[in-house]
Design a protein around this motif. Sequence first.
Motif, PDB file in Angstrom:
ATOM      1  N   ARG A   1       0.852  -1.209   0.000  1.00  0.00           N
ATOM      2  CA  ARG A   1       0.000   0.000   0.000  1.00  0.00           C
ATOM      3  C   ARG A   1       0.887   1.259   0.000  1.00  0.00           C
ATOM      4  NH1 ARG A   1      -4.018   0.149   4.839  1.00  0.00           N
ATOM      5  NH2 ARG A   1      -4.772  -1.730   3.769  1.00  0.00           N
ATOM      6  N   TYR A   2       1.962   1.192   0.807  1.00  0.00           N
ATOM      7  CA  TYR A   2       2.873   2.353   0.872  1.00  0.00           C
ATOM      8  C   TYR A   2       3.533   2.590  -0.486  1.00  0.00           C
ATOM      9  CZ  TYR A   2       7.251   4.801   1.733  1.00  0.00           C
ATOM     10  OH  TYR A   2       8.304   5.669   1.646  1.00  0.00           O
ATOM     11  N   LEU A   3       4.039   1.505  -1.096  1.00  0.00           N
ATOM     12  CA  LEU A   3       4.723   1.669  -2.385  1.00  0.00           C
ATOM     13  C   LEU A   3       3.760   2.181  -3.456  1.00  0.00           C
ATOM     14  CD1 LEU A   3       6.992  -1.532  -2.451  1.00  0.00           C
ATOM     15  CD2 LEU A   3       7.711   0.844  -2.076  1.00  0.00           C
ATOM     16  N   THR A   4       2.521   1.744  -3.379  1.00  0.00           N
ATOM     17  CA  THR A   4       1.519   2.247  -4.334  1.00  0.00           C
ATOM     18  C   THR A   4       1.362   3.762  -4.182  1.00  0.00           C
ATOM     19  OG1 THR A   4       0.366   0.127  -4.223  1.00  0.00           O
ATOM     20  CG2 THR A   4      -0.885   2.010  -5.093  1.00  0.00           C
ATOM     21  N   ASN A   5       1.321   4.202  -2.939  1.00  0.00           N
ATOM     22  CA  ASN A   5       1.190   5.645  -2.702  1.00  0.00           C
ATOM     23  C   ASN A   5       2.443   6.406  -3.128  1.00  0.00           C
ATOM     24  OD1 ASN A   5      -1.384   5.361  -1.715  1.00  0.00           O
ATOM     25  ND2 ASN A   5      -0.716   5.124   0.419  1.00  0.00           N
TER      26      ASN A   5
END
Length: 591
Positions: free
Chosen positions: A188-192
């Motif tokens: 989720r962090y990398l997507t953001n």
Amino acid sequence: MKRLDSVQSPEDLRKLPEEELVPLSGELREFIIDIVSAKEGHLGASLGVVELTIALHYVFNTPHDKLIWDVGHQAYGHKILTGRRTRFNTNRQFGGLSGFPKREESEFDAFGTGHSSTSISAIVGMALAARLKGDLEREHIAVIGDASIASGMAFEGLNHSGVLDANLLIILNDNAIGIDPSVGALKRYLTNVKKGTAKEENIFECLNFKYSGPIDGHDLPAVVDALRKMKEIKGPRLLHLITTKGKGLKQAEENQIVYHAPGRFDRKTGELTPSASSGLPLKYQDVFGKTLVELAEKNELIVGITPAMPTGSSLKFMMEAYPERAFDVGIAEQHAVTMAAGMAAEGLIPFCAIYSTFLQRAYDQVIHDVALQKLPVIFCIDRAGLVGQDGATHHGIYDLAYLRCIPNMTIFAPMDERELRNIMYTAQQGLENPLAIRYPRGKGVNQDWRTSFETIPLGSSRELVTGSSIAVLSIGHIGNEVTEVLNSLGNPKEIGHYDMRFVKPLDEARLLDIFSRYEKIVTLEDGCLSGGFGSAVLEFANIQKFTGRIHCLGIPDRFIEQGTVEELRKEAQIDQEAITRCLIQLLHEVR
Ligand SMILES: Cc1ncc(C[n+]2csc(CCOP(=O)(O)OP(=O)(O)O)c2C)c(N)n1
Ligand SMILES: CC(=O)[C@@H](O)[C@H](O)COP(=O)(O)O
Ligand SMILES: [Mg+2]
């Protein structure tokens, strides 16, 4: 002449003018698609790093600069550019190239891989070695994917290397997928980060890495430029690339799960070639997955867990049917096992689906968190036995030995799909202790797999054929080879066949009866001889002072490389020919 034909090594590559690199990447991509369409193998990951592979060998002085490919399934381009192009059609074949980087195969393969998330630890070791040896200019590069970097071992490496002034560069190859879609908060962090909406501090900078990116991993000039910039900086660095798994083949980009390892496909259309592996008999994994759903319908305590292999284990069926009771925890075998233990402690019935070879990563958790506490976790151990083309890093041949020595463990190996269903049915009725069920890669043996459930008494065995002087004791699926051999020998009256079902506990009453009626015993297992099923029988026979001859067939004490399962069973002397030779010899002795 193709540019690719002129590149025998990275040294040749580094002589090319930079403007030649993009056309070269096209040739390399086509070469990979050509070979894998005919010879099978891992496709999507290698297509996703074609540009990165060329850029790395162009910018860095490999093999002096060390380069490690995490998992290594994406290293086909690396192998083709490092002197193995003309042999690459032997990839994953018996006597041919390994499907993964392998030190003894090439000086360019700095470290052998196959199991994920080892690259950072290994490259840190090499970087510290260089520093201690005064080789302060040598570069150390690890390429790791977005699913692999989320694994515990990778974080251990990040945490440690962030405080070292060792020279290391981590390339995060972020394509937002493992074999199945990546999971977890890091995803989720990398997507953001990629969307530019991350509110948090950069996680890698928090660990003292100089972070660069994210950049388009298919923009070859940009990647070359970014690597050159990274090369100018010392200490722990991380370059974040965004790539597409399967890049350059439409179907591979659109169906990334299947094209991770698609089998044969039409080179022109990209469409899959219908394979014998579809249809009946079902694969063991599908019998597991469909049976789990059947059992979960009636037993709401059942939960399923997989560490990043929903498709490979077929837990996907349970995830589709009961998403709130089935969990893909990412590449996190240790977490999967201990989470299952926590669930069992609270009265749930966890079916933990893990490949035999990957369960090795969670060995302490099996002992310390499950068996020691007598928590009834049900380990569904797929890919048990020789697996074929994945080779030595992936054969599931140690589980009988590494589990048998653990107190409180029950170990069962189904001879066919019906036995697998029945032990799963038995297990979900309630257990006092953990249970390991091990079954092979690939298809079962029965056209009719959805048979009605029966309870299997723990520690029981089956007499399949009654004999007079030679008893064959098999465990699990390899027992079907014995049936074939006895048929081919005309079912000699001297030979009896027993499916022992459980390695632990052994059916001691049956063994005592066999010791009293037979003078020769053959044990057979698709597993290592050291400490496996044969060892268990030998130990019991010794305690019971059995004076007959016991001949153990199993995998010898050496690593078995890649090939077809048939080739490898022959190599390990557990194929039908070896069984036949053994029985003919014993028949001579008793007649
Ligand atoms: C310890 C371990 N668990 C599971 C696997 C099976 N496996 C092989 S590749 C892969 C996904 C890797 O995803 P990622 O790191 O993102 O690399 P990509 O395939 O996307 O390039 C998995 C789970 C493995 N090789 N090792
Ligand atoms: C590279 C890797 O570890 C996995 O892709 C593994 O090869 C899967 O094996 P199966 O093909 O048996 O699911
Ligand atoms: Mg990935």
